[in-house]
Scaffold this active site. Structure first.
Site, PDB file in Angstrom:
ATOM      1  N   LYS A  65       0.814  -1.223   0.000  1.00  9.96           N
ATOM      2  CA  LYS A  65       0.000   0.000   0.000  1.00  9.96           C
ATOM      3  C   LYS A  65       0.850   1.276   0.000  1.00  9.96           C
ATOM      4  CE  LYS A  65      -4.150  -1.611   2.460  1.00  9.96           C
ATOM      5  NZ  LYS A  65      -5.038  -1.336   3.592  1.00  9.96           N
ATOM      6  N   ASP A 100     -10.085   2.877   2.237  1.00  9.25           N
ATOM      7  CA  ASP A 100     -10.268   2.505   3.652  1.00  9.25           C
ATOM      8  C   ASP A 100     -10.888   3.676   4.404  1.00  9.25           C
ATOM      9  OD1 ASP A 100      -9.244  -0.055   3.472  1.00  9.25           O
ATOM     10  OD2 ASP A 100      -7.199   0.550   3.990  1.00  9.25           O
ATOM     11  N   GLY A 127      -1.417   1.314   9.205  1.00 10.39           N
ATOM     12  CA  GLY A 127      -2.136   1.688   7.986  1.00 10.39           C
ATOM     13  C   GLY A 127      -3.596   2.025   8.233  1.00 10.39           C
ATOM     14  N   THR A 149       3.227   2.122  20.285  1.00 11.23           N
ATOM     15  CA  THR A 149       4.463   2.869  20.032  1.00 11.23           C
ATOM     16  C   THR A 149       4.098   4.350  19.965  1.00 11.23           C
ATOM     17  OG1 THR A 149       5.249   0.990  18.742  1.00 11.23           O
ATOM     18  CG2 THR A 149       6.470   3.060  18.501  1.00 11.23           C
ATOM     19  N   ARG A 152       4.865   6.790  16.980  1.00 11.40           N
ATOM     20  CA  ARG A 152       4.050   6.662  15.766  1.00 11.40           C
ATOM     21  C   ARG A 152       2.762   7.486  15.892  1.00 11.40           C
ATOM     22  NH1 ARG A 152       3.023   0.672  13.454  1.00 11.40           N
ATOM     23  NH2 ARG A 152       3.088   1.455  11.332  1.00 11.40           N
TER      24      ARG A 152
HETATM   25  P1  NAP Z   1      -0.396  -2.348  10.731  1.00 14.29           P
HETATM   26  O1  NAP Z   1      -0.102  -1.245   9.785  1.00 14.29           O
HETATM   27  O2  NAP Z   1       0.566  -3.469  10.862  1.00 14.29           O
HETATM   28  O3  NAP Z   1      -0.635  -1.685  12.196  1.00 14.29           O
HETATM   29  C1  NAP Z   1      -0.856  -2.500  13.317  1.00 14.29           C
HETATM   30  C2  NAP Z   1      -1.311  -1.640  14.490  1.00 14.29           C
HETATM   31  O4  NAP Z   1      -1.675  -2.497  15.560  1.00 14.29           O
HETATM   32  C3  NAP Z   1      -0.223  -0.708  15.020  1.00 14.29           C
HETATM   33  O5  NAP Z   1      -0.827   0.457  15.511  1.00 14.29           O
HETATM   34  C4  NAP Z   1       0.383  -1.556  16.143  1.00 14.29           C
HETATM   35  O6  NAP Z   1       1.021  -0.786  17.145  1.00 14.29           O
HETATM   36  C5  NAP Z   1      -0.880  -2.171  16.716  1.00 14.29           C
HETATM   37  N1  NAP Z   1      -0.605  -3.388  17.476  1.00 14.29           N
HETATM   38  C6  NAP Z   1      -0.237  -4.600  16.991  1.00 14.29           C
HETATM   39  N2  NAP Z   1      -0.115  -5.491  17.997  1.00 14.29           N
HETATM   40  C7  NAP Z   1      -0.403  -4.833  19.152  1.00 14.29           C
HETATM   41  C8  NAP Z   1      -0.469  -5.196  20.522  1.00 14.29           C
HETATM   42  N3  NAP Z   1      -0.193  -6.442  20.909  1.00 14.29           N
HETATM   43  N4  NAP Z   1      -0.837  -4.281  21.414  1.00 14.29           N
HETATM   44  C9  NAP Z   1      -1.122  -3.006  21.038  1.00 14.29           C
HETATM   45  N5  NAP Z   1      -1.093  -2.581  19.733  1.00 14.29           N
HETATM   46  C10 NAP Z   1      -0.726  -3.479  18.814  1.00 14.29           C
HETATM   47  O7  NAP Z   1      -1.797  -3.050  10.380  1.00 14.29           O
HETATM   48  P2  NAP Z   1      -3.094  -2.360   9.718  1.00 14.29           P
HETATM   49  O8  NAP Z   1      -3.054  -2.571   8.246  1.00 14.29           O
HETATM   50  O9  NAP Z   1      -3.223  -0.975  10.241  1.00 14.29           O
HETATM   51  O10 NAP Z   1      -4.271  -3.290  10.276  1.00 14.29           O
HETATM   52  C11 NAP Z   1      -4.687  -3.212  11.620  1.00 14.29           C
HETATM   53  C12 NAP Z   1      -5.970  -4.027  11.793  1.00 14.29           C
HETATM   54  O11 NAP Z   1      -7.002  -3.434  11.013  1.00 14.29           O
HETATM   55  C13 NAP Z   1      -5.856  -5.481  11.311  1.00 14.29           C
HETATM   56  O12 NAP Z   1      -6.589  -6.306  12.170  1.00 14.29           O
HETATM   57  C14 NAP Z   1      -6.507  -5.445   9.952  1.00 14.29           C
HETATM   58  O13 NAP Z   1      -7.073  -6.690   9.583  1.00 14.29           O
HETATM   59  C15 NAP Z   1      -7.579  -4.406  10.178  1.00 14.29           C
HETATM   60  N6  NAP Z   1      -8.029  -3.740   8.949  1.00 14.29           N
HETATM   61  C16 NAP Z   1      -9.334  -3.835   8.641  1.00 14.29           C
HETATM   62  C17 NAP Z   1      -9.826  -3.207   7.516  1.00 14.29           C
HETATM   63  C18 NAP Z   1     -11.277  -3.325   7.193  1.00 14.29           C
HETATM   64  O14 NAP Z   1     -11.674  -2.954   6.079  1.00 14.29           O
HETATM   65  N7  NAP Z   1     -12.099  -3.782   8.118  1.00 14.29           N
HETATM   66  C19 NAP Z   1      -8.966  -2.464   6.695  1.00 14.29           C
HETATM   67  C20 NAP Z   1      -7.607  -2.370   7.049  1.00 14.29           C
HETATM   68  C21 NAP Z   1      -7.156  -3.026   8.177  1.00 14.29           C
HETATM   69  P3  NAP Z   1       2.585  -0.415  17.009  1.00 14.29           P
HETATM   70  O15 NAP Z   1       2.652   0.783  16.118  1.00 14.29           O
HETATM   71  O16 NAP Z   1       3.007  -0.145  18.398  1.00 14.29           O
HETATM   72  O17 NAP Z   1       3.265  -1.617  16.412  1.00 14.29           O
END
Ligand code: NAP
Length: 266
Positions: A65, A100, A127, A149, A152
């Site tokens: 992305k 999104d 993201g 974090t 961020r």
């Molecule tokens: P990403 O860019 O990898 O970001 C992950 C986020 O989760 C970061 O803020 C990370 O914090 C946090 N995180 C991960 N493990 C954690 C923990 N154990 N405790 C606290 N915070 C934690 O992933 P993303 O693309 O944003 O996706 C995030 C979620 O949204 C996923 O479940 C994904 O499936 C969902 N999503 C859904 C849609 C939809 O259309 N429904 C669209 C996009 C994403 P740090 O910065 O500290 O690592």
């Protein structure tokens, strides 16, 4: 025949193919939705090749992305978010969009949640967190971003109008006086945990959980018990897909058909 598709790696478990194929069936379109998994070093070749071959539009998912941003002409919102999840090849050069954000806004709109002037808390600064924070701010919300974090969160808050960045510890203080809460972390995905302290939730909240596996996350269950409006991650997924289809074709998406195809598989 129109060719649409998804660029990512891996894409094997994506729900986008059945969701979009349901559109073509509902509208009687001669179209296909195909998944592509290029190696990271082949991403530019893949995007240029898709344009040359006359592909109509592509969705983009992890891990591409951000990198796709430099290969297309991003619109203002995608440029600010720093990520593209939809490429439209019907323009020259191809344009990049972030649906999104539209997915978030449409999910609240269909439940009658007025974001303008609201106090919003976004948990997460990856993201999904970035797309959500910009979307809510564009809709007139004041956004508190809480992330594990902290750097961020503060970096994102610097870019989003009227936003502040924090660690997760702020949730017990901010959520009780918030109108809107979005979980944009992966916490709760395939596990029975919530990123938000239970006692902070209340009945005046509208809560969207971006996590869609499971649909009924612990956060949504606890929020519903306190009388909050709850919106599952399937709605966001559905509406980002509908917005992408509308971008590519200029036609209204048959949301009911997409919803059935999606929720049958969730
Ligand atoms: P990403 O860019 O990898 O970001 C992950 C986020 O989760 C970061 O803020 C990370 O914090 C946090 N995180 C991960 N493990 C954690 C923990 N154990 N405790 C606290 N915070 C934690 O992933 P993303 O693309 O944003 O996706 C995030 C979620 O949204 C996923 O479940 C994904 O499936 C969902 N999503 C859904 C849609 C939809 O259309 N429904 C669209 C996009 C994403 P740090 O910065 O500290 O690592």
């Amino acid at each position: 025949m129109d060719v649409f598709g998804l660029l990512g790696n891996p894409v094997g478990h994506s729900l986008s193919p059945p969701m979009h194929e349901a559109v073509y069936e509902a509208l009687g379109m001669d179209a296909r939705y195909v998944t592509f998994e290029p190696a990271p070093e082949e991403l530019e070749t893949a995007v240029r090749g898709a344009a040359a071959l006359g592909v109509t539009g592509l969705n983009v998912t992890i891990p591409f992305k951000e990198d796709v941003l430099g290969l297309v002409e991003p619109d203002d919102r995608a440029a600010r978010i720093g990520a593209v999840n939809t490429i439209d090849f019907g323009t020259h050069p191809p344009t990049g969009h972030n649906t999104d954000a539209a997915g978030v806004l449409r999910s609240f709109a269909e439940r009658g949640v007025d974001l303008n002037g609201s106090e919003a808390v976004v948990v997460g600064a990856g993201g999904a967190g970035r797309a959500t924070a910009f979307a809510l701010a564009d809709a007139g919300a004041r956004v508190s971003i809480a992330n594990r974090t902290v750097d961020r969160a503060t970096a994102l808050a610097d870019d989003v109008p009227d936003a502040t960045g924090h660690g997760l510890d702020v949730l017990s203080e901010r959520v009780p006086r918030a109108d809107v809460l979005v979980n944009a972390t992966s916490v709760g995905m395939n596990e029975n945990v919530s990123p938000v302290p239970t006692e902070a939730l209340h009945g005046e909240l509208a809560v969207l959980d971006a996590v869609y596996r499971p649909l009924e996350t612990r956060l949504l269950c606890e929020a519903a018990e306190r009388g909050a409006v709850t919106i599952d991650g399937g709605r966001m997924l559905l509406h980002q897909g509908a917005a992408a289809f509308e971008r590519w074709t200029g036609r209204d998406a048959p949301v009911d058909a997409m919803e059935q195809a999606l929720y049958d598989r969730l």
